[in-house]
Design an enzyme around this catalytic site. Structure first.
Site, PDB file in Angstrom:
ATOM      1  NE  ARG A 106      -3.504   2.397   2.562  1.00 47.08           N
ATOM      2  CZ  ARG A 106      -3.367   3.313   3.526  1.00 47.08           C
ATOM      3  NH1 ARG A 106      -2.561   3.108   4.549  1.00 47.08           N
ATOM      4  NH2 ARG A 106      -4.037   4.440   3.469  1.00 47.08           N
ATOM      5  CG  HIS A 151      -1.114   8.967   3.236  1.00 46.25           C
ATOM      6  ND1 HIS A 151      -1.273   7.622   3.478  1.00 46.25           N
ATOM      7  CD2 HIS A 151      -0.700   9.499   4.414  1.00 46.25           C
ATOM      8  CE1 HIS A 151      -0.961   7.348   4.736  1.00 46.25           C
ATOM      9  NE2 HIS A 151      -0.593   8.480   5.334  1.00 46.25           N
ATOM     10  CD  GLU A 197      -4.995   7.742   9.379  1.00 41.71           C
ATOM     11  OE1 GLU A 197      -4.349   8.788   9.604  1.00 41.71           O
ATOM     12  OE2 GLU A 197      -4.801   6.678   9.972  1.00 41.71           O
ATOM     13  CG  ASN A 338      -5.250   3.632   8.290  1.00 42.48           C
ATOM     14  OD1 ASN A 338      -5.375   2.640   7.566  1.00 42.48           O
ATOM     15  ND2 ASN A 338      -4.745   4.773   7.860  1.00 42.48           N
ATOM     16  CE1 TYR A 340      -0.184   2.670  13.334  1.00 39.13           C
ATOM     17  CE2 TYR A 340      -2.157   3.711  12.453  1.00 39.13           C
ATOM     18  CZ  TYR A 340      -0.861   3.257  12.271  1.00 39.13           C
ATOM     19  OH  TYR A 340      -0.247   3.382  11.050  1.00 39.13           O
ATOM     20  CD  GLU A 411      -1.696   3.984   7.899  1.00 38.83           C
ATOM     21  OE1 GLU A 411      -1.431   4.426   9.029  1.00 38.83           O
ATOM     22  OE2 GLU A 411      -1.857   4.701   6.896  1.00 38.83           O
TER      23      GLU A 411
HETATM   24  C1  BGC Z   1      -1.105   7.726   9.061  1.00 37.18           C
HETATM   25  C2  BGC Z   1       0.356   7.477   8.768  1.00 37.18           C
HETATM   26  C3  BGC Z   1       1.158   7.613  10.045  1.00 37.18           C
HETATM   27  C4  BGC Z   1       0.676   6.561  11.018  1.00 37.18           C
HETATM   28  C5  BGC Z   1       1.425   6.533  12.339  1.00 37.18           C
HETATM   29  C6  BGC Z   1      -1.595   7.119  10.362  1.00 37.18           C
HETATM   30  O1  BGC Z   1      -2.408   8.034  11.003  1.00 37.18           O
HETATM   31  O2  BGC Z   1      -1.891   7.311   7.981  1.00 37.18           O
HETATM   32  O3  BGC Z   1       0.767   8.393   7.803  1.00 37.18           O
HETATM   33  O4  BGC Z   1       2.523   7.512   9.833  1.00 37.18           O
HETATM   34  O5  BGC Z   1      -0.678   6.807  11.315  1.00 37.18           O
HETATM   35  O6  BGC Z   1       1.256   7.709  13.023  1.00 37.18           O
END
Ligand code: BGC
Length: 518
Positions: A106, A151, A197, A338, A340, A411
């Site tokens: 990607r 992006h 995002e 995405n 995290y 992500e």
């Molecule tokens: C973004 C990336 C970023 C990653 C880690 C995401 O919000 O798409 O560009 O590097 O998070 O912060």
């Protein structure tokens, strides 16, 4: 295999440390836990890795200008001028991806490399040629390109002409740009996403003002201009209409003959209620509504979610009946998530609280602590915590709300600080291995519960320019020595490769560790 002594020693130390910290073996969890045809990959974005910011007629973009004029807003004063020099080293990076065994890569296209000054200037043939070379190199190795059109970076020209995403004129610009990409690359690209995002970057641009064009107002920040209660919604409105028009064009003019699919990528935290009171449960739901439903409801149902319409009220632009139709008629083929981290949400309608986090507009306060205990392990970002179950909750939420839509995790990754020069410590990323293993385990659980998840991309293949954190935070499976541009595989790269190729390397690692032990 002959291994240079220094490398051999490093591997031995890494392996010994690995035994002490006992990262999960890849053999336990594998491709078999995911459906046939599931795409495993890794992700990057143009500004974060390409460098070559002035090469071959590329135009300046908003980040080129921001990092040069507002260097103080970037932790280490860094910028993407060189970054990973991927523009010149893309063949090495494709080899790395191939060696890992990924199915897909990607990446994003730099708008200003293709159209240096937007629609009114010419198409930059050198920019088109670069992405052609990259796409062809990937396909030659059997790697599917998974392409993001936007992006975070836009040609600077559009910022100066009409305020970037704040100007309605950008809709036509985006449709023009995306059309050029479909026409030039669509014969070989099966996966397109319009935006990465938009729900995050509009908040960073216009609520907190930490991304260009650096607009905000109190209590979120002190910028020289901006209105944190209004501008993010003007920008998101223009983005949604740009998205719908580009998807419409793709579906009407390209999809049937090119056979690809198109989606959008949303940033998604999981919000856990701080307490089990009705107020906090509603606050967590509301925070999600302001995060995910904000963009996906208009696309799927033709309008913003009800709680947003009530709370943002006259600051939220309205869609005309025609626009509602355009949005709904052009549904995405898939949703990119995405994901995290997770965070606690606390109600601020019935109890007063500080409203300075970006969830403030939703009348929600977020905190990582409940009764003094942190929600999950720490990472290099002080607002990101390790909460593996969050990915299952996030996926099930999207699955339930936007029924029958395919999902890709576009992500997911773990950040470490870059405050050490000891190679072994930089490379021995046990925490990242644990993070990937545990998040993937919960992802496979969501699939068993019925979610139609079709792919997963680790962020990121290499350390890169991490926006306002510059190079102080690292997400790469590969460590990058930015003085020499050498890419060095971390333990997580070996782990991912084992996971993808089925444990051959894991056995090697164990042999090494026993040797290091004895
Ligand atoms: C973004 C990336 C970023 C990653 C880690 C995401 O919000 O798409 O560009 O590097 O998070 O912060």
């Amino acid at each position: 295999m002959a291994v240079a002594p220094a490398t051999c020693a490093a591997v031995a130390v890494v392996a010994a440390l690995a035994v002490l910290a006992a990262p999960p073996g890849a053999c336990g969890l594998g491709r078999d836990d995911f459906p046939p045809g599931f795409l495993f990959g890794a992700a990057t974005s143009a500004y974060q890795i390409e460098g070559a910011y002035l090469d071959d007629n590329k135009g300046l973009n908003n980040w080129d200008v921001f990092t040069h004029t507002h260097a103080g807003k970037i932790s280490d004063g860094g910028n993407g001028d060189i970054a990973d020099d991927h523009y010149h080293r893309y063949t090495e990076d494709v080899d790395i991806l191939h060696n890992l065994g990924v199915d897909s890569y990607r990446f994003s296209i730099s708008w200003a490399r293709v159209l240096p000054s937007g629609r009114l200037g010419g198409v930059n043939s050198a920019g088109i040629a670069f992405y052609n070379r990259l796409i062809d190199a990937l396909l030659q190795k059997g790697i599917q390109p998974f392409v993001t059109l936007n992006h975070f970076d836009i040609p600077h020209e559009l910022e100066t002409r009409f305020g970037g995403w704040l100007g309605a004129a950008i809709q036509e610009e985006f449709v023009y740009y995306s059309d050029i990409c479909f026409r030039a690359f669509g014969d070989r690209v099966r996966f397109w996403t319009t935006f990465n995002e938009p729900n995050l970057f509009t908040r960073f641009q216009f609520v907190l003002g930490v991304y260009p064009p650096n607009h905000c107002s109190p209590p979120f920040g002190n910028c020289s201009s901006g209105d944190s209660g209004r501008e993010p919604y003007i920008a998101s409105h223009n983005i949604l209409l740009s998205h719908a028009a580009a998807v419409h064009n793709y579906k009407a003019n390209y999809q049937a003959k090119q056979g690809g699919s198109i989606g959008i990528v949303i940033a998604m935290k999981w919000y856990e209620p701080l307490t089990n009171t009705t107020e906090d449960v509603r606050a967590a739901r509301r925070a999600q509504s302001f995060e995910v439903d904000w963009f996906l409801d208009p696309i799927f149902f033709g309008d913003y979610p009800r709680d947003m319409r009530e709370i943002i009220s006259s600051n939220l632009p309205k869609f005309t009946p025609q626009e509602k139709k355009l949005l709904q008629m052009n549904k995405v083929d898939f949703i990119g998530i995405n994901h995290y981290t997770s965070i606690y949400a606390k109600d601020c309608i019935y109890s007063p609280c500080k409203l300075d986090t970006y969830e403030g507009n939703a009348l929600v306060y977020t905190t990582a602590r409940r009764n003094g205990k942190q929600i999950g392990g720490s990472t290099a970002f002080d607002t990101y915590f390790v909460v593996p179950k969050g990915i299952e909750s996030a996926v099930m939420y999207v699955h339930d709300r936007y029924k029958n839509t395919a999902i890709y995790i576009t992500e997911n990754g773990y950040s470490q600080h870059s405050d050490t020069n000891i190679k072994e410590l930089i490379i021995n990323d046990v925490e990242r291995v644990n993070y990937l293993h545990d998040y993937l385990s919960y992802l496979s659980s969501a699939i068993r519960k019925g979610a139609d998840v079709r792919g997963y991309f680790v962020w990121s293949i290499v350390d890169n320019f991490e926006w306002t954190f510059g190079y102080t935070v690292k997400f790469g499976l590969y460590h990058v020595d930015f003085d020499t541009q050498e890419r060095i595989p971390r333990m997580s790269a070996t782990w991912y490769k084992d996971f993808l190729t089925g444990c051959r390397q894991a056995d090697g690692l164990q042999v090494q560790s026993r040797r290091a032990d004895s």
